[in-house]
Scaffold this motif. Sequence first.
Motif, short mmCIF file in Angstrom:
data_model
loop_
_atom_site.label_atom_id
_atom_site.label_comp_id
_atom_site.label_asym_id
_atom_site.label_seq_id
_atom_site.Cartn_x
_atom_site.Cartn_y
_atom_site.Cartn_z
N LEU A 260 43.84 2.76 16.88
CA LEU A 260 42.79 2.76 15.86
C LEU A 260 42.74 4.16 15.29
CD1 LEU A 260 40.39 1.38 14.39
CD2 LEU A 260 38.96 2.13 16.31
N ASP A 261 43.13 4.29 14.03
CA ASP A 261 43.22 5.61 13.40
C ASP A 261 44.01 6.59 14.26
OD1 ASP A 261 41.75 4.72 11.20
OD2 ASP A 261 39.84 5.27 12.13
N SER B 241 35.95 -0.31 22.22
CA SER B 241 36.52 -0.79 20.96
C SER B 241 36.09 -2.20 20.61
CB SER B 241 38.05 -0.75 21.04
OG SER B 241 38.49 0.55 21.30
N TYR C 79 35.89 -3.60 7.92
CA TYR C 79 36.09 -2.31 8.57
C TYR C 79 37.19 -1.57 7.84
CZ TYR C 79 33.45 -4.44 12.34
OH TYR C 79 32.47 -5.04 13.08
N SER D 265 38.77 1.23 9.19
CA SER D 265 39.66 1.94 10.10
C SER D 265 41.01 1.25 10.17
CB SER D 265 39.04 2.00 11.50
OG SER D 265 37.80 2.67 11.43
N ASN D 266 42.06 2.03 10.39
CA ASN D 266 43.42 1.55 10.38
C ASN D 266 43.87 1.18 11.80
OD1 ASN D 266 45.94 0.99 9.29
ND2 ASN D 266 46.66 3.09 9.54
#
Length: 175
Positions: free
Chosen positions: A66-67, A96, A3, A5-6
């Motif tokens: 998340l982001d 999530s 993934y 995403s940060n």
Amino acid sequence: MEYSSNVTLALADASTFDAFKQELKASFSVAVEEAFGAVEPGLIPSDDDIDQSLTAPDAVVHHILLDGEKVGGAIVTLEASTQRNTLDLFYLLPNSLGRGVGYRAWQAIEQAYPATRVWVTHTPYFEKRNIHFYVNKCDFKIVSFYHRDYPAPGDEARGSKAHRLEFFGFEKVMM
């Protein structure tokens, strides 16, 4: 699956605790409904139990982002003298789940507290998804099984109803 995403952590302050509690209870309700078909109040942490975790000495409350968007939270208790730290509560919002966010959030927690020698946590016996997560993803080991005749240390002293439930205790020894 990789993934991009940060996932990051942000410290929570007391002004967000009410929302934190409601999100945590909603998240835990999903697992209870999956296991029992209906929400059973004794299986969801009470406001008092959550408040005790939120305000415990040495507790640190995190939002999981998340982001940059809040998707969960975690409460850790840090024991400076032993570095035997506790993951008290950990949740993700239902939308999530299944995207690797929990694992990346756990990695962020480990990175935030690199002096930790041992992480300790627990989860209800019926929460197979959590058991899989802690044992198979995060390398915790099951070290105890708490039940009515073998309550977790401090449960009855705190007045918690948790001693009436069945939980697995987990530890992760850090290298």
